[in-house]
Design an enzyme around this catalytic site. Structure first.
Site, mmCIF file in Angstrom:
data_model
loop_
_atom_site.group_PDB
_atom_site.id
_atom_site.type_symbol
_atom_site.label_atom_id
_atom_site.label_comp_id
_atom_site.label_asym_id
_atom_site.label_seq_id
_atom_site.Cartn_x
_atom_site.Cartn_y
_atom_site.Cartn_z
ATOM 1 N N VAL A 161 -20.225 -44.296 -37.549
ATOM 2 C CA VAL A 161 -19.245 -45.147 -36.875
ATOM 3 C C VAL A 161 -19.663 -45.413 -35.431
ATOM 4 O O VAL A 161 -18.980 -46.136 -34.713
ATOM 5 C CB VAL A 161 -17.823 -44.523 -36.940
ATOM 6 N N ASP A 162 -20.782 -44.818 -35.013
ATOM 7 C CA ASP A 162 -21.264 -45.081 -33.652
ATOM 8 C C ASP A 162 -21.941 -46.453 -33.596
ATOM 9 O O ASP A 162 -22.079 -47.132 -34.623
ATOM 10 C CB ASP A 162 -22.199 -43.944 -33.173
ATOM 11 N N HIS A 221 -18.223 -46.916 -43.139
ATOM 12 C CA HIS A 221 -17.099 -46.043 -42.754
ATOM 13 C C HIS A 221 -16.395 -46.530 -41.486
ATOM 14 O O HIS A 221 -15.671 -45.768 -40.848
ATOM 15 C CB HIS A 221 -17.576 -44.589 -42.594
ATOM 16 N N CYS A 236 -4.259 -51.569 -36.042
ATOM 17 C CA CYS A 236 -2.883 -51.170 -36.317
ATOM 18 C C CYS A 236 -2.830 -50.315 -37.584
ATOM 19 O O CYS A 236 -3.545 -50.579 -38.541
ATOM 20 C CB CYS A 236 -2.011 -52.406 -36.483
ATOM 21 N N CYS A 264 -0.144 -53.158 -39.756
ATOM 22 C CA CYS A 264 -0.494 -54.557 -40.043
ATOM 23 C C CYS A 264 -1.992 -54.798 -39.819
ATOM 24 O O CYS A 264 -2.772 -53.871 -39.675
ATOM 25 C CB CYS A 264 0.377 -55.504 -39.224
ATOM 26 N N CYS A 275 0.845 -51.270 -31.456
ATOM 27 C CA CYS A 275 0.418 -52.602 -31.874
ATOM 28 C C CYS A 275 1.179 -53.677 -31.107
ATOM 29 O O CYS A 275 2.418 -53.626 -31.024
ATOM 30 C CB CYS A 275 0.656 -52.751 -33.373
HETATM 31 P P1 OAD Z 1 -23.489 -35.000 -42.704
HETATM 32 O O1 OAD Z 1 -23.117 -34.267 -41.482
HETATM 33 O O2 OAD Z 1 -22.807 -34.660 -43.980
HETATM 34 O O3 OAD Z 1 -25.039 -34.798 -42.990
HETATM 35 C C1 OAD Z 1 -26.003 -34.928 -42.008
HETATM 36 C C2 OAD Z 1 -27.355 -34.863 -42.713
HETATM 37 O O4 OAD Z 1 -28.330 -35.121 -41.753
HETATM 38 C C3 OAD Z 1 -27.698 -33.503 -43.342
HETATM 39 O O5 OAD Z 1 -28.188 -33.715 -44.645
HETATM 40 C C4 OAD Z 1 -28.799 -32.947 -42.440
HETATM 41 O O6 OAD Z 1 -29.762 -32.181 -43.164
HETATM 42 C C5 OAD Z 1 -29.404 -34.218 -41.912
HETATM 43 N N1 OAD Z 1 -30.017 -34.098 -40.586
HETATM 44 C C6 OAD Z 1 -29.661 -33.325 -39.546
HETATM 45 N N2 OAD Z 1 -30.446 -33.557 -38.498
HETATM 46 C C7 OAD Z 1 -31.314 -34.530 -38.878
HETATM 47 C C8 OAD Z 1 -32.370 -35.224 -38.234
HETATM 48 N N3 OAD Z 1 -32.688 -34.972 -36.966
HETATM 49 N N4 OAD Z 1 -33.042 -36.167 -38.928
HETATM 50 C C9 OAD Z 1 -32.717 -36.438 -40.219
HETATM 51 N N5 OAD Z 1 -31.729 -35.818 -40.871
HETATM 52 C C10 OAD Z 1 -31.038 -34.873 -40.212
HETATM 53 O O7 OAD Z 1 -23.394 -36.544 -42.370
HETATM 54 P P2 OAD Z 1 -23.201 -37.775 -43.352
HETATM 55 O O8 OAD Z 1 -23.973 -37.586 -44.609
HETATM 56 O O9 OAD Z 1 -23.433 -38.980 -42.559
HETATM 57 O O10 OAD Z 1 -17.177 -39.625 -43.200
HETATM 58 O O11 OAD Z 1 -21.673 -37.641 -43.676
HETATM 59 C C11 OAD Z 1 -21.077 -38.611 -44.445
HETATM 60 C C12 OAD Z 1 -19.659 -38.763 -44.041
HETATM 61 O O12 OAD Z 1 -18.956 -37.519 -44.091
HETATM 62 C C13 OAD Z 1 -19.419 -39.238 -42.616
HETATM 63 O O13 OAD Z 1 -19.551 -40.622 -42.483
HETATM 64 C C14 OAD Z 1 -18.024 -38.801 -42.366
HETATM 65 C C15 OAD Z 1 -18.172 -37.406 -42.883
HETATM 66 O O14 OAD Z 1 -17.038 -36.696 -43.159
HETATM 67 C C16 OAD Z 1 -15.920 -39.842 -42.923
HETATM 68 O O15 OAD Z 1 -15.399 -39.383 -41.918
HETATM 69 C C17 OAD Z 1 -15.222 -40.701 -43.931
#
Ligand code: OAD
Length: 243
Positions: free
Chosen positions: A88-89, A106, A114, A117, A143
């Site tokens: 989300v960054d 995401h 909001c 709405c 809102c």
């Molecule tokens: P995670 O925090 O689940 O996973 C991060 C992954 O990055 C892990 O598999 C690490 O091994 C890997 N990692 C760490 N450092 C790294 C590096 N320097 N280079 C490459 N890989 C590295 O993050 P996401 O998979 O993005 O969703 O998580 C998915 C979603 O779960 C997020 O978007 C968020 C979260 O809860 C919501 O909030 C809906």
């Protein structure tokens, strides 16, 4: 060359943005049920806003790293390109990747929308918000259209993925098989990440995983690169671009 890149929090880790899972991840000390669900927001919107404001602040002060730059470079050289990021960054955008080549599946942490709405303030990305000059500085923004509480423009656990963004992913996948599918920095916790990667590479394209650790996606990949993204991606992209 037709390319699909899927990224997660690991790609921004080397910019100083914590991941969610793993030893330094947010979910090690914090409970997602208290911070990233509609129920959490209904229970304690102030706590949820504080967490998101802290993250906005951290992201604003961070810089894109070599992995974001490599992905933007690959996008420039590929004939067809789409990035689907769970992040989300705004670091992919600040590295120069155009909006039309990117889907934030995401949501966008800089959007304020909001909770009832359709009213929304667009994302301000990395640009500074001067103190007192925006709705985000008010403790609990409301809102302007319906007076309900405003919330961050992200997808929470238990919520649907944004329909328009989903359609963009589906139409890219329907547009033809990819020659290269690269999945970087994600635990691939969500089945749709694995589905999209596997579907896109089905015509014989290479499926590359860049992640220091094994994930549920690893078994489907043709090539496993067990290195940090900011080290591996610039090298991989250089090899492709110089072919
Ligand atoms: P995670 O925090 O689940 O996973 C991060 C992954 O990055 C892990 O598999 C690490 O091994 C890997 N990692 C760490 N450092 C790294 C590096 N320097 N280079 C490459 N890989 C590295 O993050 P996401 O998979 O993005 O969703 O998580 C998915 C979603 O779960 C997020 O978007 C968020 C979260 O809860 C919501 O909030 C809906």
């Amino acid at each position: 060359m037709r390319v699909l890149v899927l990224t997660g929090a690991g790609v921004s880790a080397e910019s100083g943005i914590p991941t969610f899972r793993g030893k330094d991840g947010y979910w090690r000390n914090l409970d997602p049920a208290q911070l990233a669900t509609p129920e959490a927001f209904a229970r304690d919107p102030k706590l949820v806003w504080e967490w998101y404001r802290e993250r906005r602040h951290r992201i604003r002060n961070a810089q894109p790293n070599a992995a974001h730059a490599a992905i933007a470079n690959l996008a420039q050289h590929a004939d067809e390109f789409l990035l689907v990021t769970q992040n989300v960054d705004d670091l992919h955008a600040r590295a120069g990747l155009p909006k039309e080549k990117m889907v934030q599946i995401h949501g966008d942490i800089f959007v304020t929308k909001c909770s009832r709405c359709e009213f929304a303030y667009p994302g301000r990305g990395g640009s500074p918000e001067p103190p007192g000059a925006s709705e985000n500085d008010v403790d609990l923004p409301r809102c302007a259209a319906c007076d309900a509480l405003m919330r961050p423009g992200v997808v929470w656990f238990g919520e649907q993925l944004p329909w328009n963004e989903l359609k963009r992913v589906e139409s890219y996948l329907d547009g033809g098989a990819c020659d290269l599918v690269m999945v970087a920095g994600t635990t691939a916790t969500f089945g749709y990440i694995i589905d999209w990667a596997v579907r896109a590479s089905r015509g014989g394209g290479e499926l590359v995983e860049v992640n220091p650790e094994e994930t549920p996606l690893s078994q489907f990949a043709n090539r496993l690169v067990r290195e940090p993204a900011a080290i591996a991606l610039p090298r991989i992209v250089r090899q492709i671009v110089n072919l």
